[in-house]
Design a protein around this motif. Structure first.
Motif, PDB file in Angstrom:
ATOM      1  N   GLU A  84     -10.406   5.950   5.799  1.00 45.10           N
ATOM      2  CA  GLU A  84      -9.011   5.566   5.594  1.00 45.10           C
ATOM      3  C   GLU A  84      -8.866   4.044   5.484  1.00 45.10           C
ATOM      4  N   LYS A  85      -9.660   3.296   6.252  1.00 47.21           N
ATOM      5  CA  LYS A  85      -9.552   1.830   6.189  1.00 47.21           C
ATOM      6  C   LYS A  85      -9.895   1.313   4.791  1.00 47.21           C
ATOM      7  N   TYR A  88      -6.912   1.938   2.640  1.00 46.32           N
ATOM      8  CA  TYR A  88      -5.850   0.967   2.908  1.00 46.32           C
ATOM      9  C   TYR A  88      -6.131  -0.360   2.220  1.00 46.32           C
ATOM     10  N   LEU A  97       0.497  -0.409  -0.625  1.00 45.45           N
ATOM     11  CA  LEU A  97       0.368  -0.181   0.805  1.00 45.45           C
ATOM     12  C   LEU A  97       1.633   0.465   1.386  1.00 45.45           C
ATOM     13  N   ARG A 101       1.857   3.974   3.432  1.00 48.74           N
ATOM     14  CA  ARG A 101       2.458   4.015   4.761  1.00 48.74           C
ATOM     15  C   ARG A 101       3.597   5.041   4.808  1.00 48.74           C
ATOM     16  N   ARG A 104       2.073   8.380   4.858  1.00 53.28           N
ATOM     17  CA  ARG A 104       1.262   8.616   6.063  1.00 53.28           C
ATOM     18  C   ARG A 104       2.112   9.184   7.190  1.00 53.28           C
ATOM     19  N   MET A 152      -2.490  -0.614  10.710  1.00 51.12           N
ATOM     20  CA  MET A 152      -3.667   0.246  10.614  1.00 51.12           C
ATOM     21  C   MET A 152      -4.405   0.341  11.945  1.00 51.12           C
TER      22      MET A 152
END
Length: 446
Positions: A84-85, A88, A97, A101, A104, A152
């Motif tokens: 996931e990082k 992102y 982003l 978000r 998410r 994050m």
């Protein structure tokens, strides 16, 4: 833009084809949405046999596939093998982003919160306070340091106060952290300062002056209004107690409300600005003070326009001490909580009267034998009332604030503080130096 509304991307050697309608979902501020702007100068190549322009982007194709699907469907599906990082970071590159978000987690709803993560602390000792950032990140106070996390949940460079005790912290915005600190004996290192949330660097140190002389002070509870004022409870060395006011833009002191007899201001535990009332709520509570005081300050008239105190109340075996307070969002009442986890309400429209106590919260009282207890805390958001009780947080909804949900994790011990912001709830536990993150799942795509 390509003919027929179609556009082709070669991302890291993998070809993707989509439409201008899908790209428009990215928004003009994004890299992909900017392709719709004829003034955006970007090179493309057109195959000899067709009219579809192709743009080459030297980035990760697997992440691009996920982000393109997000623009097509509005939902986020991350394959198990894709970190996931990494996603992102790629979303940041494309300017998507905020889209990630939003997909998410959904808009905050206390009755639909789900546990999303538990983050262990790395600082020695237990955290004492947690504050939510507007963008979904947070910070945790550990003695003389504040550890900062982005949305994050990656830890950034901490803010170090060189052994000065942190008394409070608030986010002025997602990029700026305001910290209040205790002055050490023989030192002139207390007060209040603004720091960069991204780097931990000092941005501005706020000064307080009495009779045109700059004085050292201990800053306690913090608050700010929607215009440009910052408020802090202040304690000076020569009984210079009260509420300081600073201009948020210039950083200069704008006013000082000196403590009046019977109004404990310098030791305030809680400050809260009330927009509709145009007043500052100040609460000095047990155990910091033997007698609890809650008041509304009008800075225009330099007067306490409403106040309540338990001073002079008859003591009893089940004496109820107010441990935390918060003004409700309609600004008609103040909710308080005592050592028995009872909720109470004070009417701000009346100049007289005591606390109207309710024992509803005892239904969720769940003390574990041998477990260290923490003082309860209160918060409001979206018309709901939240109350921490030992290892859980209770959610009260509706005009009568009926208990509707309970948030609880099985580890970490009692909750010593919690905070709501950026559509997340953060709960700090006192035993295992860990904080939990709660999110509302996004609504289903129909």
């Amino acid at each position: 833009m390509a003919a027929g509304g179609r556009v082709r991307f070669n991302v890291g050697g993998q070809v993707f084809e989509t439409t201008t309608t899908t790209l428009a979902n990215a928004g003009r501020d994004s890299m992909l949405g900017a392709l719709l702007d004829s003034s955006w100068n970007v090179s493309s190549s057109s195959p000899s046999g067709g009219g579809v322009a192709e743009y080459f982007i030297d980035r990760n194709p697997a992440c691009f596939a996920v982000l393109l699907d997000l623009l097509r469907t509005g939902s986020l599906h991350v394959p198990p093998h894709l970190p996931e990082k990494l996603l992102y970071c790629e979303a940041l590159y494309y300017g998507l982003l905020d889209h990630v978000r939003a997909a998410r987690w959904g808009a905050f709803d206390g009755d639909r919160l789900r546990h999303a993560a538990s983050v262990p602390g790395r600082a020695p000792g237990d955290g004492t306070a947690i504050r939510a950032a507007p963008d979904g990140g947070c910070c945790v106070a550990h003695g003389g340091a504040v550890r900062v996390y982005n949305w994050m949940l990656d830890e950034r460079r901490p803010v170090s106060l060189d052994h000065s005790q942190v008394n409070d912290a608030v986010y002025l915005d997602a990029a700026t952290l305001l910290i209040a600190a205790r002055e050490r004996l023989g030192k002139r290192d207390g007060g209040m300062a603004a720091f960069s949330a991204a780097s931990g660097d000092l941005c501005h140190r706020f000064r307080v002056a009495h009779d045109r002389q700059v004085k050292s002070f201990t800053a306690g509870a913090l608050a700010f209004d929607q215009d440009s004022r910052i408020f802090a409870s202040c304690k000076g060395r020569l009984n210079e107690y009260g509420i300081g006011v600073w201009d948020r833009v210039t950083g200069e002191q704008a006013d000082f409300f000196y403590e009046q007899p019977g109004c404990a201001l310098g030791d305030a535990d809680k400050l809260q600005w009330l927009d509709a009332t145009n007043a500052l709520m100040v609460a000095t509570l047990f155990p910091k003070a033997d007698n609890c005081f809650i008041g509304l300050l009008d800075f225009r008239a330099k007067n306490v326009v409403w106040s309540w105190s338990d001073a002079g109340a008859a003591a009893s075996l089940d004496d109820k001490r107010v441990l935390h307070a918060i003004a409700m969002e309609d600004e008609r009442s103040v909710c308080v909580i005592n050592q028995y986890d009872d909720l109470g309400f004070l009417d701000l429209r009346s100049g007289a009267g005591g606390v109207r106590w309710s024992s509803r919260s005892k239904l969720m009282n769940r003390k574990v034998p041998g477990e260290e207890s923490c003082y309860p805390k209160l918060a409001t958001h979206g018309g709901q009332l939240f109350s921490s009780m030992n290892d859980s947080i209770s959610v009260f909804s509706g005009p009568e604030y009926v208990l509707t949900s309970t948030l609880r994790r099985s580890h970490g011990g009692a909750i010593c503080d919690f905070s709501i912001g950026g559509d997340r709830l953060f709960a700090l536990h006192n035993e295992e130096n860990v904080f939990d993150v709660w999110e509302t799942p996004p609504p289903p795509i129909i």
